[in-house]
Design an enzyme around this catalytic site. Structure first.
Site, PDB file in Angstrom:
ATOM      1  CG  HIS A 171      -1.793   1.134   1.406  1.00  0.00           C
ATOM      2  ND1 HIS A 171      -1.679   2.012   2.455  1.00  0.00           N
ATOM      3  CD2 HIS A 171      -2.834   1.567   0.647  1.00  0.00           C
ATOM      4  CE1 HIS A 171      -2.616   2.934   2.359  1.00  0.00           C
ATOM      5  NE2 HIS A 171      -3.335   2.691   1.276  1.00  0.00           N
ATOM      6  CG  HIS A 189      -3.344   9.561  -0.092  1.00  0.00           C
ATOM      7  ND1 HIS A 189      -4.025  10.367   0.797  1.00  0.00           N
ATOM      8  CD2 HIS A 189      -4.140   8.478  -0.302  1.00  0.00           C
ATOM      9  CE1 HIS A 189      -5.175   9.799   1.108  1.00  0.00           C
ATOM     10  NE2 HIS A 189      -5.272   8.646   0.459  1.00  0.00           N
TER      11      HIS A 189
END
Length: 261
Positions: free
Chosen positions: A16, A58
């Site tokens: 991730h 992100h």
């Protein structure tokens, strides 16, 4: 429109944002470390600069993960290239904020599959999707797995228009009641969901519908084993018909060692 059916398979353990528990998230260092730790697939987030260049990051804002401030989409690529993305992690000072082109080069060199989460700033969905798809068309190697996912379902629809043969995953928190209609509408072969909220009954229903199931963000090895349908501590015995297809984790090495993979 050419849409295949069945799960779009990635890997049982997906790093991730790279090995983001041990290196700065969404950086070349984190992706390289994931490969060093045995991962065969990674997940990243992609948005665009003010001049339309895809960067791997992100948040909408730069402040948390880089030396920059303000919205990423309001800075030029040249300005973003100067930022330090190793913020907050000892030993990673000077780590660049990576362009998607650099990430593609690294993943190809290391043989890593990819879940690419499309992360557009609201109002920039079309520009973001077009920039990402152009690079996929130009640079992504056909032999490596690639799945698009996004919380921006309009972005999934645009990606389907542009690259219908690139699989898509519907990105949700808890599984919505209308999951079947949503996956049909956006031509999704996977559902990517919050592992903490997924029930065994939902897992069975999604599998019976022929969907791939991938859960985020699972850092507890025992939770990972339960979700994957693996029985016994540090056992690779796996019920391939019961569990989810894979999990996203910040600690791919830790989970692989526990699961015996």
């Amino acid at each position: 429109m050419s849409d295949a059916t069945g799960p779009a398979l990635l890997a049982r353990i997906i790093a991730h944002r790279g090995a983001s528990g041990d290196a700065p998230e969404n950086t070349l260092a984190a992706l390289s470390l994931a490969a060093d730790h045995g991962a065969s697939c990674v997940e990243i987030d992609v948005s665009i600069s003010a001049d339309g260049i895809p960067f791997v990051h992100h948040d909408d804002k730069l402040d948390r993960c880089t030396s920059g401030q303000g919205l990423l989409c309001e800075h030029s690529a040249a300005e973003l290239d100067l930022l330090d993305a190793g913020k907050g992690m000892p030993g990673y000072s000077g780590e660049p904020l990576p362009r998607l082109t650099a990430v593609f080069d690294l993943l190809q060199a290391r043989g890593l599959g990819l879940n690419l989460e499309i992360k557009p700033r609201k109002g920039l969905e079309r520009e973001t999707v077009d920039a990402i798809c152009a690079l996929v068309e130009e640079r992504w190697p056909a032999h490596l797995p690639l799945v698009f996912s996004s919380f921006s379902w309009s972005s999934l629809a645009m990606a389907r228009e542009r690259l219908p043969d690139t699989p898509r995953g519907l990105l949700v928190g808890a599984i919505p009641d209308d999951w079947q209609a949503l996956t049909d509408t956006y031509g999704c072969r996977n559902i990517h969901c919050d592992g903490a909220s997924l029930t065994p009954q939902q897992t069975r229903e999604l599998r019976q519908a022929g969907l791939g199931i991938y859960c985020y963000t699972v850092n507890d090895p025992e939770q990972a084993a339960r979700l994957l349908g693996i029985s016994g501590e540090q056992s690779a015995e796996h019920d391939a018909t019961a569990g989810v297809h894979g999990i996203f984790t910040d600690y791919p090495k830790r989970l692989a060692e526990y699961l015996g993979t």
